[in-house]
Design a protein around this motif. Structure first.
Motif: not given
Length: 136
Positions: A44-49, A51, A89, A91
């Motif tokens: 994951l990246q820092q926003h939760g999606a 990477h 993103p 997700t």
């Protein structure tokens, strides 16, 4: 399983990066390969999606293996260059990269991949890649 698919799967199985990402070959055909990977907590990246590195890794491999399906049995390919457009993103539960050959050539092959985020039966287009592969 035919000889082409067996050869592609054997090469894919030697990629430790794909194992690290939990990626699996979904389908193999002449000039086309699909690879799926779960969106794991470690990717994951820092926003939760998911990477962008996950999308790029499976997209690059799907495009490269699509190129390899058109090469002689003793050949391999490597990426010369690859561009990615991130459109949404990533997700969902998993990413699926669908690689294909745009133009096969003797010296270089032009390839592309679309990457989709999937949750259940819903799909969202998250990235497009385009690049070139070289036989080695």
């Amino acid at each position: 399983m035919n000889d082409l698919e067996s050869r592609i799967r054997a090469s894919f199985d030697r990629q430790s990066m794909m194992r690290t990402l939990g990626a699996r070959l979904e389908s193999v055909g002449p000039g086309q390969v699909a690879i799926a990977a779960p969106i794991l907590p470690g990717s994951l990246q820092q926003h939760g999606a998911g990477h962008a590195g996950l999308a790029f890794s499976i997209g690059d491999s799907a495009a490269g293996y699509a190129a390899l399906t058109l090469m002689p049995a003793e050949a391999e390919v490597m990426t010369v260059e690859m561009k990615i457009n991130l459109m949404s993103p990533a997700t969902g539960d998993r990413l699926v990269a669908e690689g294909r050959v745009i133009r096969p050539g003797r010296r270089i092959l032009v390839v592309a991949a679309n990457v989709w985020a999937e949750t259940g039966d819903r799909r969202k287009h998250v990235a497009m890649l385009q690049g070139t592969m070289i036989p080695v």
